[in-house]
Design a protein around this motif. Structure first.
Motif, PDB file in Angstrom:
ATOM      1  N   TYR A  44       0.820  -1.214   0.000  1.00  0.00           N
ATOM      2  CA  TYR A  44       0.000   0.000   0.000  1.00  0.00           C
ATOM      3  C   TYR A  44       0.855   1.267   0.000  1.00  0.00           C
ATOM      4  CZ  TYR A  44      -3.307  -3.620   1.016  1.00  0.00           C
ATOM      5  OH  TYR A  44      -4.034  -4.782   0.957  1.00  0.00           O
ATOM      6  N   SER A  45       1.889   1.243  -0.809  1.00  0.00           N
ATOM      7  CA  SER A  45       2.777   2.393  -0.926  1.00  0.00           C
ATOM      8  C   SER A  45       2.641   2.999  -2.318  1.00  0.00           C
ATOM      9  CB  SER A  45       4.232   1.982  -0.655  1.00  0.00           C
ATOM     10  OG  SER A  45       4.379   1.598   0.698  1.00  0.00           O
ATOM     11  N   VAL A  46       2.970   4.281  -2.417  1.00  0.00           N
ATOM     12  CA  VAL A  46       2.795   5.028  -3.667  1.00  0.00           C
ATOM     13  C   VAL A  46       4.165   5.419  -4.216  1.00  0.00           C
ATOM     14  CG1 VAL A  46       1.810   7.110  -4.706  1.00  0.00           C
ATOM     15  CG2 VAL A  46       0.567   5.905  -2.887  1.00  0.00           C
ATOM     16  N   PHE A  47       4.404   5.009  -5.471  1.00  0.00           N
ATOM     17  CA  PHE A  47       5.624   5.358  -6.186  1.00  0.00           C
ATOM     18  C   PHE A  47       5.281   6.198  -7.416  1.00  0.00           C
ATOM     19  CE2 PHE A  47       6.454   1.471  -3.845  1.00  0.00           C
ATOM     20  CZ  PHE A  47       7.708   1.673  -3.329  1.00  0.00           C
ATOM     21  N   SER A  48       4.065   6.679  -7.478  1.00  0.00           N
ATOM     22  CA  SER A  48       3.545   7.374  -8.657  1.00  0.00           C
ATOM     23  C   SER A  48       4.176   8.746  -8.857  1.00  0.00           C
ATOM     24  CB  SER A  48       2.024   7.530  -8.539  1.00  0.00           C
ATOM     25  OG  SER A  48       1.420   6.260  -8.490  1.00  0.00           O
ATOM     26  N   ASP A  49       4.194   9.156 -10.145  1.00  0.00           N
ATOM     27  CA  ASP A  49       4.656  10.488 -10.548  1.00  0.00           C
ATOM     28  C   ASP A  49       6.098  10.778 -10.146  1.00  0.00           C
ATOM     29  OD1 ASP A  49       2.112  11.297 -11.695  1.00  0.00           O
ATOM     30  OD2 ASP A  49       1.381  11.364  -9.628  1.00  0.00           O
ATOM     31  N   MET A  50       6.923   9.729 -10.087  1.00  0.00           N
ATOM     32  CA  MET A  50       8.327   9.885  -9.702  1.00  0.00           C
ATOM     33  C   MET A  50       9.200   9.112 -10.676  1.00  0.00           C
ATOM     34  SD  MET A  50       8.252  11.684  -6.851  1.00  0.00           S
ATOM     35  CE  MET A  50       9.723  11.409  -5.911  1.00  0.00           C
ATOM     36  N   LYS A  51      10.506   9.355 -10.612  1.00  0.00           N
ATOM     37  CA  LYS A  51      11.458   8.580 -11.393  1.00  0.00           C
ATOM     38  C   LYS A  51      12.241   7.668 -10.458  1.00  0.00           C
ATOM     39  CE  LYS A  51      12.056  11.599 -15.307  1.00  0.00           C
ATOM     40  NZ  LYS A  51      12.967  12.262 -16.217  1.00  0.00           N
ATOM     41  N   PHE A  52      12.123   6.390 -10.724  1.00  0.00           N
ATOM     42  CA  PHE A  52      12.865   5.377  -9.979  1.00  0.00           C
ATOM     43  C   PHE A  52      13.670   4.540 -10.980  1.00  0.00           C
ATOM     44  CE2 PHE A  52       9.509   6.406  -6.975  1.00  0.00           C
ATOM     45  CZ  PHE A  52      10.228   6.518  -5.795  1.00  0.00           C
ATOM     46  N   GLU A  53      14.375   5.232 -11.857  1.00  0.00           N
ATOM     47  CA  GLU A  53      15.163   4.551 -12.871  1.00  0.00           C
ATOM     48  C   GLU A  53      16.308   3.779 -12.221  1.00  0.00           C
ATOM     49  OE1 GLU A  53      16.213   7.419 -15.866  1.00  0.00           O
ATOM     50  OE2 GLU A  53      14.122   7.686 -16.460  1.00  0.00           O
ATOM     51  N   ASN A  54      16.533   2.575 -12.741  1.00  0.00           N
ATOM     52  CA  ASN A  54      17.586   1.683 -12.249  1.00  0.00           C
ATOM     53  C   ASN A  54      17.437   1.315 -10.773  1.00  0.00           C
ATOM     54  OD1 ASN A  54      19.036   1.640 -14.792  1.00  0.00           O
ATOM     55  ND2 ASN A  54      19.579   3.752 -14.324  1.00  0.00           N
ATOM     56  N   THR A  55      16.221   1.371 -10.280  1.00  0.00           N
ATOM     57  CA  THR A  55      15.948   1.027  -8.884  1.00  0.00           C
ATOM     58  C   THR A  55      15.730  -0.471  -8.746  1.00  0.00           C
ATOM     59  OG1 THR A  55      14.982   3.187  -8.422  1.00  0.00           O
ATOM     60  CG2 THR A  55      14.354   1.403  -6.946  1.00  0.00           C
ATOM     61  N   ASP A  56      16.306  -1.057  -7.713  1.00  0.00           N
ATOM     62  CA  ASP A  56      16.114  -2.478  -7.438  1.00  0.00           C
ATOM     63  C   ASP A  56      14.965  -2.680  -6.464  1.00  0.00           C
ATOM     64  OD1 ASP A  56      18.239  -3.349  -9.032  1.00  0.00           O
ATOM     65  OD2 ASP A  56      19.684  -3.220  -7.396  1.00  0.00           O
ATOM     66  N   PHE A  57      14.047  -3.553  -6.878  1.00  0.00           N
ATOM     67  CA  PHE A  57      12.983  -4.073  -6.023  1.00  0.00           C
ATOM     68  C   PHE A  57      13.157  -5.593  -6.084  1.00  0.00           C
ATOM     69  CE2 PHE A  57      11.383  -0.127  -7.870  1.00  0.00           C
ATOM     70  CZ  PHE A  57      10.713   0.505  -6.834  1.00  0.00           C
ATOM     71  N   ILE A  58      14.188  -6.125  -5.464  1.00  0.00           N
ATOM     72  CA  ILE A  58      14.575  -7.512  -5.662  1.00  0.00           C
ATOM     73  C   ILE A  58      14.114  -8.388  -4.498  1.00  0.00           C
ATOM     74  CG2 ILE A  58      16.565  -9.065  -5.900  1.00  0.00           C
ATOM     75  CD1 ILE A  58      17.982  -6.837  -7.398  1.00  0.00           C
ATOM     76  N   ASN A  59      13.526  -9.540  -4.865  1.00  0.00           N
ATOM     77  CA  ASN A  59      13.044 -10.520  -3.876  1.00  0.00           C
ATOM     78  C   ASN A  59      12.065  -9.887  -2.894  1.00  0.00           C
ATOM     79  OD1 ASN A  59      14.739 -12.601  -4.901  1.00  0.00           O
ATOM     80  ND2 ASN A  59      16.439 -11.797  -3.697  1.00  0.00           N
ATOM     81  N   CYS A  60      11.207  -9.028  -3.390  1.00  0.00           N
ATOM     82  CA  CYS A  60      10.256  -8.321  -2.515  1.00  0.00           C
ATOM     83  C   CYS A  60       8.828  -8.797  -2.737  1.00  0.00           C
ATOM     84  CB  CYS A  60      10.318  -6.816  -2.789  1.00  0.00           C
ATOM     85  SG  CYS A  60      11.875  -6.037  -2.309  1.00  0.00           S
ATOM     86  N   ARG A  61       8.011  -8.643  -1.726  1.00  0.00           N
ATOM     87  CA  ARG A  61       6.560  -8.759  -1.874  1.00  0.00           C
ATOM     88  C   ARG A  61       6.061  -7.332  -1.992  1.00  0.00           C
ATOM     89  NH1 ARG A  61       4.267 -11.651   2.978  1.00  0.00           N
ATOM     90  NH2 ARG A  61       2.344 -10.878   2.039  1.00  0.00           N
ATOM     91  N   ILE A  62       5.565  -6.997  -3.175  1.00  0.00           N
ATOM     92  CA  ILE A  62       5.119  -5.634  -3.468  1.00  0.00           C
ATOM     93  C   ILE A  62       3.617  -5.711  -3.713  1.00  0.00           C
ATOM     94  CG2 ILE A  62       5.446  -3.636  -4.981  1.00  0.00           C
ATOM     95  CD1 ILE A  62       8.205  -4.942  -5.732  1.00  0.00           C
TER      96      ILE A  62
END
Length: 172
Positions: A82-100
């Protein structure tokens, strides 16, 4: 420990329950959060530069309120909901082995991001740049190719079949 209006550099925060804490107007540079609960943390005007979240609980955070100047984070082995990553730049960001779970990625720049080995159940991707992103061994994602930019995006079989969900077709 106070976090609001503070600056932290090369700090490791381990095993902390930061539920409801305010990071408002704070700056974190080259920091690591490990085994922390960051539920409902206020990120208003927070600066994250080269910050890692490892094995953390990240629930109800609105990253769109962060200061986006040189915003660089990485998440690994974490539960993100329940998190918001909208309207942002997360280029080259790792979300590895996560429950999203139940997260919003609307109008998000995710070029080169990695969601490898992550579970993306109920997360929304809309009008996002997913070029060169990796979804290798990711699961439960629902990405409409008509509503997102996909170029050289990496997917694994059999989950890649979910890209056809937006089309009114039957696979037999």
């Amino acid at each position: 420990m106070e976090f609001e209006d503070e600056g932290f550099e090369e700090e490791t925060f381990e095993g902390l329950d930061l539920t409801g804490v305010s990071f408002k107007n704070s700056k974190f540079v080259d920091c690591i959060f490990k085994n922390c609960n960051l539920s409902n943390v206020n990120l208003n005007n927070t600066k994250f530069q080269n910050v890692k979240f490892i094995n953390c609980k990240v629930m109800g955070l609105d990253f769109s309120t962060c200061n986006d100047f040189i915003l660089t984070i990485g998440l690994e082995d974490s539960f993100i909901s329940y998190s918001v990553f909208s309207d942002m730049k997360f280029e080259n960001t790792d979300f590895i082995n996560c429950r999203i779970n139940g997260c919003d990625f609307v109008n998000t720049g995710l070029k080169g991001a990695s969601f490898e080995n992550s579970d993306l159940e109920d997360s929304i991707f809309r009008n996002s740049n997913l070029s060169f992103a990796s979804f290798r061994n990711a699961r439960n994602y629902d990405i409409d190719p008509n509503e997102n930019f996909l170029k050289k995006t990496k997917f694994s079989v059999p989950e890649v079949i979910s890209l056809l969900n937006s089309f009114d077709i039957e696979i037999v």
